[in-house]
Design an enzyme around this catalytic site. Structure first.
Site, mmCIF file in Angstrom:
data_model
loop_
_atom_site.group_PDB
_atom_site.id
_atom_site.type_symbol
_atom_site.label_atom_id
_atom_site.label_comp_id
_atom_site.label_asym_id
_atom_site.label_seq_id
_atom_site.Cartn_x
_atom_site.Cartn_y
_atom_site.Cartn_z
ATOM 1 N N ARG A 219 0.842 -1.190 0.000
ATOM 2 C CA ARG A 219 0.000 0.000 0.000
ATOM 3 C C ARG A 219 0.882 1.247 0.000
ATOM 4 N NH1 ARG A 219 -1.878 0.866 4.311
ATOM 5 N NH2 ARG A 219 -1.159 -0.910 5.507
ATOM 6 N N HIS B 19 -10.661 -2.362 11.237
ATOM 7 C CA HIS B 19 -9.536 -3.198 10.787
ATOM 8 C C HIS B 19 -9.314 -4.285 11.841
ATOM 9 C CE1 HIS B 19 -5.042 -3.291 9.306
ATOM 10 N NE2 HIS B 19 -5.777 -4.168 8.668
ATOM 11 N N LYS C 24 -3.134 -10.340 12.949
ATOM 12 C CA LYS C 24 -4.571 -10.641 12.895
ATOM 13 C C LYS C 24 -4.831 -12.026 12.290
ATOM 14 C CE LYS C 24 -5.670 -6.907 10.633
ATOM 15 N NZ LYS C 24 -4.286 -6.417 10.608
ATOM 16 N N CYS D 108 0.622 -7.303 11.938
ATOM 17 C CA CYS D 108 0.870 -7.405 13.380
ATOM 18 C C CYS D 108 0.097 -8.547 14.018
ATOM 19 C CB CYS D 108 0.561 -6.083 14.060
ATOM 20 S SG CYS D 108 1.759 -4.802 13.676
ATOM 21 N N TYR E 23 -1.485 -3.562 -6.806
ATOM 22 C CA TYR E 23 -1.253 -4.308 -5.574
ATOM 23 C C TYR E 23 -2.424 -4.267 -4.589
ATOM 24 C CZ TYR E 23 1.001 -6.598 -1.801
ATOM 25 O OH TYR E 23 1.293 -7.524 -0.841
ATOM 26 N N GLY E 24 -2.734 -5.389 -4.017
ATOM 27 C CA GLY E 24 -3.661 -5.575 -2.884
ATOM 28 C C GLY E 24 -4.516 -4.385 -2.528
ATOM 29 N N ASN F 255 -2.908 -14.557 12.042
ATOM 30 C CA ASN F 255 -2.421 -15.616 12.925
ATOM 31 C C ASN F 255 -3.343 -15.838 14.120
ATOM 32 O OD1 ASN F 255 0.485 -16.797 12.322
ATOM 33 N ND2 ASN F 255 0.335 -14.739 11.460
ATOM 34 N N SER G 295 4.969 -10.200 0.770
ATOM 35 C CA SER G 295 4.338 -11.139 -0.166
ATOM 36 C C SER G 295 3.089 -11.727 0.482
ATOM 37 C CB SER G 295 5.320 -12.243 -0.562
ATOM 38 O OG SER G 295 5.828 -12.883 0.577
ATOM 39 N N ARG G 296 2.130 -12.093 -0.339
ATOM 40 C CA ARG G 296 0.798 -12.464 0.171
ATOM 41 C C ARG G 296 0.246 -13.700 -0.532
ATOM 42 N NH1 ARG G 296 -1.655 -8.767 4.212
ATOM 43 N NH2 ARG G 296 0.000 -7.236 4.448
ATOM 44 N N LYS H 280 -9.647 -2.483 1.439
ATOM 45 C CA LYS H 280 -9.394 -1.325 2.288
ATOM 46 C C LYS H 280 -10.158 -0.073 1.829
ATOM 47 C CE LYS H 280 -6.955 -3.443 5.298
ATOM 48 N NZ LYS H 280 -5.867 -4.292 5.022
ATOM 49 N N ASP I 125 -9.323 -9.741 8.834
ATOM 50 C CA ASP I 125 -8.811 -8.401 8.515
ATOM 51 C C ASP I 125 -9.816 -7.274 8.732
ATOM 52 O OD1 ASP I 125 -6.494 -6.934 7.538
ATOM 53 O OD2 ASP I 125 -7.615 -6.544 5.707
ATOM 54 N N SER J 258 -1.410 -3.419 10.358
ATOM 55 C CA SER J 258 -1.030 -4.305 9.263
ATOM 56 C C SER J 258 0.212 -5.116 9.625
ATOM 57 C CB SER J 258 -0.749 -3.479 8.009
ATOM 58 O OG SER J 258 -1.904 -2.738 7.688
ATOM 59 N N ASN K 21 -1.156 -17.634 22.552
ATOM 60 C CA ASN K 21 -1.990 -16.448 22.791
ATOM 61 C C ASN K 21 -3.371 -16.841 23.324
ATOM 62 O OD1 ASN K 21 0.045 -14.739 21.969
ATOM 63 N ND2 ASN K 21 -0.608 -14.732 19.824
#
Ligand code: GTP
Ligand code: SPV
Ligand code: MN
Length: 588
Positions: free
Chosen positions: A75, A232, A258, A256, A203-204, A260, A372-373, A212, A283, A254, A500
Site C-alpha cells: 500500500r 480493521h 490478525k 501485526c 497491488y492488494g 495468525n 508477499s501475500r 481497504k 482483517d 497491518s 496467545n
C-alpha cells in the site's frame, strides 16, 4: 450493458459504466458473472501473457504465482487521499484534496488508459449476500489479476448484481493499473459520493477496491452516519470445553498478527481439554448494535489476503492447510520444482527463484518479498466458523487492541469501562511494517489500527466510538495486548501464536467474572498467577516485563498521548481528553 428485470434500478450502473468506457476507451467490456468458466478463461489468458505462472500441479493444484512490478509491492499511504468538501472532515489523519481537483487529476490519468485493454465490470457484495449488514459495490478495472482476486475476496458476480438492482445504491470503484508508474499513482476516495478512483498500482489494498478502499475508508464514513462501525479487525470464536462460544474482535495494525490470531490452534493441553478457535474473519469487521444491546459483527470479506513470510506448519497450520490448492500467491519465491516458498516456511525445502524471478541469492534479496501475500477462499480454512455466513452476524464479547511494542507495554491489560477502552484504542502505538511502503520498525500512533484506513477525521471517529455507550447497551469489554515485547537480548519474551489462547482465556474469564487482576492506573493487569502458564517457561525478565507495569515509562507515554490527542484541536471529544488527563494525573 447489464439488464435489470425492469431495467430501472440498474440505469445508474449502466450510465456510469458507459461514462467510464467513454473516458477510458477500452477495446472490450466484460461484465463479470463470477462463474467457474469465466475464471478459467481469465486464468488461461493470464498464463498466456505471463501475469500468472502455474505452480507445481502435483503439490499445489490450481495455484498460481503473480510477480508484481518491483515498485508496486505494498500500500502507498503517501499517495492515498480522502477527498471531502471540507478538509476538516478528512482530518489531520488523512491526506486531502478538494473533490473537484481530485476528479480532474484522476480523469486526466484515466483518459484513454484502457485502449487496447479489456474493461472488467465486477459487481460484488461485502458480507453475506443475504445480510442486512452487507453492502455492495462495483469495481471497474483493466486488470484480470484484480478480477481473479476479487472473485476470492468478495461475493462477486450475479448474486451481487441482483442485490444492487434491489437496493439501487452501490460504491463506485474505478481502477486501472495504468503504466504502474509510481509518479502517476493515486488512490483517491470520495466518501460523500460513495466513490473510489485508483490509478497506477495493481497491488492488494491499492487495487482490490472492495477491501481497504470500500470496506474500511468508504464504509467507516458511511458507518458513522448510519450508526455502525467498520474496523480493521479480525473476528474469532473461542469455544470452551463446556461448548460455549465467545466471539472476540481484535484490531492490530497491518502485519501485526490478525491472520495468525484468527486461525489460532490451541496448545496441546487446551486441545485435549476441548478448546477450539473458530475463524470468522482475519482483517475487516463490520459491527452494529443488535436489539439486545450487544454488538453484532460480520466479516465483509470472503477470502484471506494474508502475509506469507512467517507462515509455517508450526506458526499457523490452518493457513498452511488453506494453501494446498486454489490459491494465488503474490511475490513469493519458488523452489526448483516450482512450489511456493517464503522465509519462515520451514518445510525443509530451499528456494531456487526469488520474487523478482531471478535466481535466489541471499546476499541480494530475500526469496519472498516481506509483504508477499496469498489469496485464498475463507471456505478452504479448516477452522472457518459456520457462523461466518450468519446474516445476523456474531455477538462480540470482547474487543482487543494491540500493537508491536518492543518496550513498556505489558502482555495484556483490561480497560475499566467503554470510555477508557476508546482511549486505549485511540492511543495505540505500533512499529511500522512492510505492509506499506516506507521505513519499517518506526513507532507511530495507529489508533485502533485505522491510521491508514479511517475515511474521516479521527476526532469525529473517536466521538462516534464513544456514542455507542448508551443506556441499555451491552458493550464488549475492551483489552490491549502486546505479543511483541522484547527482552534485553532483543528477542520476543512471549511465545505468541497458539499460546496467545492463554490470554484469550483470561479475557473470557474477565467477561464471565471468574478471572483475577490487579488494578493499575493504565487498567487491570493479570498477575502471572491469573493466567494459565502450564507448559511454557518464562524467565524472571519475561515475567517482570510481560506482567509488570512501569510507572515512569507510562507517565511519559501518557504525556505523549496527551500531545497526540491535542494535535486534533477542539474537535477531539472532551470525554476522551478528560480520561487522558485523569490517568496522566494519577501517574504523575
Ligand atoms: P495484515 O494482513 O497486513 O492486516 O496483517 P495481519 O495483522 O493479519 O498480520 P499477520 O497475522 O499476517 O502477521 C504478520 C507477522 O506477524 C507475521 O510475520 C507473523 O509471523 C507475525 N506474528 C503473528 N502473530 C505473532 C505472535 O503471536 N508473536 C510473534 N512474535 N509474531 C507474530
Ligand atoms: C494491510 O496492509 O493491512 C493488508 C494488506 O491487509 S492490503 O490489502 O494490501 O491492505
Ligand atoms: Mn489489513
Amino acid at each position: 450493458m447489464a439488464k435489470g428485470s425492469d431495467g430501472s434500478r440498474l440505469a445508474n450502473l449502466n450510465e456510469w459504466v458507459a461514462e467510464v468506457a467513454a473516458l477510458t476507451r477500452p477495446d472490450r467490456i466484460h461484465w463479470c458473472d463470477g462463474s467457474d468458466a469465466e475464471n478459467e478463461a481469465l486464468v488461461a489468458q493470464m498464463l498466456g501473457d505471463g501475469t500468472l505462472v502455474r505452480l507445481n500441479e502435483q503439490t499445489h493444484p490450481n495455484s498460481f504465482l503473480h510477480r508484481s512490478d518491483p515498485d508496486d509491492v505494498a500500500r502507498v499511504e503517501h499517495l492515498t487521499f480522502v477527498c471531502t468538501d471540507d478538509q476538516n472532515d478528512a482530518g489531520p489523519n488523512n491526506h486531502w484534496m478538494a473533490p473537484d481537483e481530485a476528479h480532474a487529476k484522476m480523469d486526466a490519468l484515466f483518459d484513454g488508459c484502457m485502449a487496447g485493454r479489456t474493461m472488467y465490470v465486477i459487481p460484488y457484495c461485502m458480507g453475506p449476500i443475504d445480510s442486512p449488514l452487507s453492502r455492495c459495490g462495483v469495481e471497474i478495472t483493466d486488470s484480470p489479476y484484480v478480477v481473479a482476486n476479487m472473485r476470492i475476496m468478495t461475493r462477486m458476480g450475479a448474486p451481487a448484481l441482483a442485490r444492487i438492482e434491489k437496493e439501487g445504491t452501490f460504491v463506485k470503484g474505478l481502477h486501472s493499473t495504468g503504466e504502474l508508474d509510481p509518479d502517476r499513482r493515486f488512490i483517491m476516495h470520495f466518501p460523500e459520493e460513495l466513490a473510489i478512483k485508483s490509478f497506477g498500482s495493481g497491488y492488494g489494498g491499492n487495487a482490490l477496491l472492495g477491501k481497504k478502499c470500500h470496506a474500511l475508508r468508504i464504509a467507516s464514513h458511511q458507518a458513522r452516519s448510519e450508526g455502525w462501525l467498520a474496523e480493521h479487525m479480525l473476528i474469532l470464536g473461542i469455544e470452551n470445553p463446556q461448548g460455549e462460544t465467545h466471539y472476540i474482535a481484535a484490531a492490530f495494525p497491518s502485519a501485526c498478527g490478525k491472520t495468525n490470531l484468527a486461525m489460532l490452534i490451541p496448545p496441546e493441553g487446551y486441545r485435549n481439554a476441548g478448546w477450539k478457535v473458530w475463524t470468522v474473519g482475519d482483517d475487516i469487521c463490520w459491527m452494529r448494535p443488535g436489539k439486545d444491546g450487544r454488538l453484532y459483527a460480520i466479516n465483509p470479506e470472503a477470502g484471506f489476503f494474508g502475509v506469507a513470510p512467517g507462515t509455517s506448519k508450526k506458526s499457523n497450520p490452518n493457513a498452511l492447510a488453506c494453501l494446498q490448492r486454489d490459491a494465488i500467491f503474490t511475490n513469493v519465491g519458488v523452489t526448483a520444482d516450482n512450489q511456493p516458498w517464503w522465509e519462515g516456511l520451514d518445510n525443509g525445502q530451499q528456494p531456487a527463484i526469488d520474487w523478482r524471478g531471478e535466481p535466489y541469492d541471499p546476499a541480494k534479496r530475500p526469496a519472498a518479498h516481506p509483504n508477499s501475500r496469498f489469496t485464498v477462499s475463507a471456505k478452504a480454512c479448516p477452522s472457518y466458523s459456520p457462523e461466518a455466513e450468519n446474516p445476523a452476524g456474531v455477538p462480540i464479547s470482547a474487543i482487543v487492541f494491540g500493537g508491536r511494542r518492543a518496550s513498556l507495554v505489558p502482555l495484556v491489560f483490561e480497560a475499566r469501562d467503554w470510555t477508557h477502552g476508546v482511549l486505549v484504542g485511540a492511543s495505540m502505538g505500533s512499529e511500522t511494517t512492510a505492509a506499506a511502503t516506507g521505513a519499517v520498525g518506526v513507532m507511530r500512533r495507529d489508533p485502533m489500527a485505522m491510521k491508514p484506513f479511517c475515511g474521516y477525521n479521527f476526532a469525529d471517529y473517536f466521538a462516534h466510538w464513544l456514542s455507542f455507550d448508551t443506556p441499555g447497551a451491552k458493550l464488549p469489554k475492551v483489552f490491549h495486548v502486546n505479543w511483541f515485547r522484547k527482552g534485553d537480548d532483543g528477542k520476543f519474551l512471549w511465545p505468541g501464536f497458539g499460546d496467545n489462547l492463554r490470554v484469550l482465556e483470561w479475557m473470557i474469564g474477565r467477561v464471565n467474572g471468574t478471572a483475577g487482576a490487579v488494578e493499575t492506573p493504565i487498567g487491570a493487569l493479570p498477575s502471572a498467577d491469573d493466567l494459565n502458564l502450564d507448559g511454557i517457561e518464562l524467565g524472571d525478565e519475561a515475567l517482570c516485563k510481560l506482567f509488570g507495569y512501569e510507572r515512569d515509562g507510562w507517565s511519559a507515554e501518557f504525556q505523549a498521548i496527551g500531545d497526540y490527542l491535542a494535535g486534533y484541536g477542539p474537535r477531539m471529544p472532551q470525554a476522551l481528553v478528560d480520561e487522558q488527563r485523569r490517568i496522566a494525573g494519577s501517574l504523575a
